[in-house]
Enzyme design. Structure first.
Site, PDB file in Angstrom:
ATOM      1  N   LYS A  95      34.976 101.455  78.465  1.00  0.00           N
ATOM      2  CA  LYS A  95      34.641 102.029  77.046  1.00  0.00           C
ATOM      3  C   LYS A  95      35.748 102.343  76.265  1.00  0.00           C
ATOM      4  O   LYS A  95      36.964 102.492  76.770  1.00  0.00           O
ATOM      5  CB  LYS A  95      33.822 103.111  77.333  1.00  0.00           C
ATOM      6  CG  LYS A  95      34.403 104.432  77.911  1.00  0.00           C
ATOM      7  CD  LYS A  95      33.525 105.609  78.370  1.00  0.00           C
ATOM      8  CE  LYS A  95      34.100 106.778  79.073  1.00  0.00           C
ATOM      9  NZ  LYS A  95      33.273 107.790  79.704  1.00  0.00           N
TER      10      LYS A  95
ATOM     11  N   ARG B 245      23.620 116.175  79.440  1.00  0.00           N
ATOM     12  CA  ARG B 245      24.238 115.251  78.331  1.00  0.00           C
ATOM     13  C   ARG B 245      23.567 113.987  78.278  1.00  0.00           C
ATOM     14  O   ARG B 245      22.669 113.854  77.429  1.00  0.00           O
ATOM     15  CB  ARG B 245      25.708 115.024  78.866  1.00  0.00           C
ATOM     16  CG  ARG B 245      26.303 114.012  77.601  1.00  0.00           C
ATOM     17  CD  ARG B 245      28.049 113.741  77.925  1.00  0.00           C
ATOM     18  NE  ARG B 245      28.026 112.761  79.136  1.00  0.00           N
ATOM     19  CZ  ARG B 245      29.242 112.296  79.426  1.00  0.00           C
ATOM     20  NH1 ARG B 245      30.436 112.484  78.779  1.00  0.00           N
ATOM     21  NH2 ARG B 245      29.131 111.204  80.401  1.00  0.00           N
TER      22      ARG B 245
ATOM     23  N   TYR C 184      57.277 120.476  57.976  1.00  0.00           N
ATOM     24  CA  TYR C 184      56.354 121.098  57.380  1.00  0.00           C
ATOM     25  C   TYR C 184      56.121 122.591  57.651  1.00  0.00           C
ATOM     26  O   TYR C 184      56.021 123.109  58.664  1.00  0.00           O
ATOM     27  CB  TYR C 184      54.873 120.601  57.271  1.00  0.00           C
ATOM     28  CG  TYR C 184      54.749 119.180  56.748  1.00  0.00           C
ATOM     29  CD1 TYR C 184      54.914 119.133  55.269  1.00  0.00           C
ATOM     30  CD2 TYR C 184      54.592 118.199  57.486  1.00  0.00           C
ATOM     31  CE1 TYR C 184      54.512 117.879  54.637  1.00  0.00           C
ATOM     32  CE2 TYR C 184      54.367 116.881  56.715  1.00  0.00           C
ATOM     33  CZ  TYR C 184      54.513 116.851  55.367  1.00  0.00           C
ATOM     34  OH  TYR C 184      54.323 115.508  54.719  1.00  0.00           O
TER      35      TYR C 184
ATOM     36  N   MET D 202      52.605 113.359  59.937  1.00  0.00           N
ATOM     37  CA  MET D 202      51.748 112.106  60.299  1.00  0.00           C
ATOM     38  C   MET D 202      52.448 110.868  60.890  1.00  0.00           C
ATOM     39  O   MET D 202      51.963 110.244  61.824  1.00  0.00           O
ATOM     40  CB  MET D 202      50.997 111.507  58.855  1.00  0.00           C
ATOM     41  CG  MET D 202      50.121 110.496  58.914  1.00  0.00           C
ATOM     42  SD  MET D 202      49.560 109.859  57.271  1.00  0.00           S
ATOM     43  CE  MET D 202      48.719 111.219  56.791  1.00  0.00           C
TER      44      MET D 202
HETATM   45  C1  LIG Z   1      33.540 107.943  81.114  1.00  0.00           C
HETATM   46  C2  LIG Z   1      32.717 108.010  82.075  1.00  0.00           C
HETATM   47  C3  LIG Z   1      33.309 107.696  83.369  1.00  0.00           C
HETATM   48  C4  LIG Z   1      34.576 107.324  83.953  1.00  0.00           C
HETATM   49  O1  LIG Z   1      35.070 108.485  84.119  1.00  0.00           O
HETATM   50  P1  LIG Z   1      36.697 108.958  84.558  1.00  0.00           P
HETATM   51  O2  LIG Z   1      36.685 110.385  84.796  1.00  0.00           O
HETATM   52  O3  LIG Z   1      37.607 108.487  83.535  1.00  0.00           O
HETATM   53  O4  LIG Z   1      36.598 108.084  85.805  1.00  0.00           O
HETATM   54  C5  LIG Z   1      32.178 107.303  84.421  1.00  0.00           C
HETATM   55  N1  LIG Z   1      30.925 107.733  84.035  1.00  0.00           N
HETATM   56  C6  LIG Z   1      30.538 107.968  82.935  1.00  0.00           C
HETATM   57  C7  LIG Z   1      28.972 108.217  82.897  1.00  0.00           C
HETATM   58  C8  LIG Z   1      31.329 108.054  81.924  1.00  0.00           C
HETATM   59  O5  LIG Z   1      31.036 108.609  80.745  1.00  0.00           O
END
Ligand SMILES: *Cc1c(COP(=O)(O)O)cnc(C)c1O
Length: 372
Positions: free
Chosen positions: A46, A145, A267, A315
């Site tokens: 992802k 979640r 800054y 930046m």
């Molecule tokens: C992002 C995610 C993972 C991967 O988690 P890691 O801690 O990066 O191994 C696995 N399952 C779900 C549902 C996630 O959202």
């Protein structure tokens, strides 16, 4: 000018080089798979493979034997589909969303179903197509979640017709504290997952993320879903990282100067030099994924010497104190290490008061990317 030349110039003049070690990536996959065997290991790709480029990362993992890929969003799945061979399965963690049901079914992408409403929607698509459609059933085991609530789980278990025309490939849940082995939340979630499995006998379990794999066999299930560990992040917080580093980041010096005592740096003049100081300005800032939290915290390295960040992160640049180096050691165009042998991803994240995940997924697009 032809584009090849422009590419070359862009590379040579890039503010820095983000190197991605594909061999280390492959080794990390294989070592996780070794822990999981005879069960399987998926890959979570992802957010463009945690910022590293899913189009380059996913085929390497496929070649290493991975056949199951998880993304968060349907759009990510659609982009990944043509990159991978037919026998690779792609799962969408965020579930079945309103606009994407028909395309999802047509493209063979497998949704993770997170509510009874999504189960019903998927069943309706299958009925319309007079076919059976695969899915993963996700249950909330204590994170609030995504996934079916305990009540929805009971309803689903009591009425198998709700799953008519759906082929559940896995029952799934996600651990909220897997990187903290002492957390009782792990054992609570593991017990809840066991209850899920008992309510849906015969279905394989998909449970562990990176940390979960290291919590032991009770957490591994039939298919693990590691992300961060593949990319070299530490699966367990505060412990020796067993994974090979995948990411390196070197960035150019764009100016050096010597200032006298009392000089204001950056800054809002949050840093004022106590004595004569040699400074270097480095070509990366918060637009390139260096959190502003690193203002006057953390450091970069040059030939193993720690060069503290002074003043605010801008930046496009940061300023570091190079007084610890011999004069002339750092010049215009020199490369300093931000992530590498002297500074791990975890160290940088800790200095920025964040986690490796956020550093990786924030790395900007102005670096030259080198896949090795
Ligand atoms: C992002 C995610 C993972 C991967 O988690 P890691 O801690 O990066 O191994 C696995 N399952 C779900 C549902 C996630 O959202």
């Amino acid at each position: 000018m032809d584009y090849g030349v422009i590419d070359q110039i862009a590379r040579d003049s890039a503010p820095g080089c983000l190197s991605i070690d594909l061999e280390a990536l492959r080794d990390n996959y294989l070592s996780l798979q070794q822990l999981m065997a005879p069960a399987k290991t998926a890959a979570v790709v992802k957010a463009d493979a945690y910022g590293l480029g899913a189009a380059r990362i996913a085929p390497i993992l496929y070649d290493a034997g991975c056949r199951d890929f998880f993304v968060a969003q349907f759009g990510e799945a659609l982009k990944l589909r043509p990159i991978l061979q037919k026998d690779a399965r792609i799962f969408v963690l965020n579930g079945l969303q309103p606009g994407s049901k028909a395309t999802c079914a047509a493209s063979g992408i497998v949704p993770v179903l997170n509510s009874l409403e999504q189960v019903a929607n998927w069943r309706r698509v299958a009925e319309l197509k007079s076919t059976n459609l695969p899915a993963v059933l996700q249950f909330d085991t204590g994170m609030s979640r995504l996934g079916l609530s305990p009540q929805e789980r009971g309803e689903l278990a009591a009425d198998p017709t709700l799953l008519d025309r759906i082929e559940p490939l896995f029952v799934m849940s996600h651990l909220a504290s897997a990187d903290e082995p002492q957390s009782v939340q792990n054992t609570d979630q593991q017990a809840a997952m066991r209850d899920v499995a008992a309510q849906f006998p015969g279905l394989d379990i998909c449970f562990a993320n990176s940390g979960g794999i290291f919590l032991g066999p009770d957490y591994r299930g039939a298919l693990a879903r590691p992300g961060i560990a593949l990319y070299g992040g530490a699966p367990i917080a505060g412990e020796t990282n067993p994974m090979r580093p995948v990411v390196g980041l070197q960035v150019r010096v764009v100016q050096t100067r010597t200032v006298s005592a009392g000089a204001k740096v950056g800054y809002s003049a949050t840093h004022v030099t106590a004595h004569e100081t040699r400074l270097a300005t480095i070509a990366c800032g918060y637009a390139d994924g260096l959190p502003r939290q690193l203002s006057s915290r953390g450091a970069v390295f040059f030939q193993g010497v720690r060069l503290p960040i002074v003043g605010r992160v801008s930046m496009d640049s940061i300023t570091v104190d190079i007084s610890a180096l011999p004069p002339g050691a750092i010049r215009l165009g020199s490369l300093v290490e931000i992530i590498g042998p002297h500074q791990s991803l975890e160290q940088l994240a800790a200095d920025a008061q964040t986690i490796a995940y956020e550093i990786l997924t924030s790395l900007g697009h102005r670096y030259h990317r080198e896949y090795r």
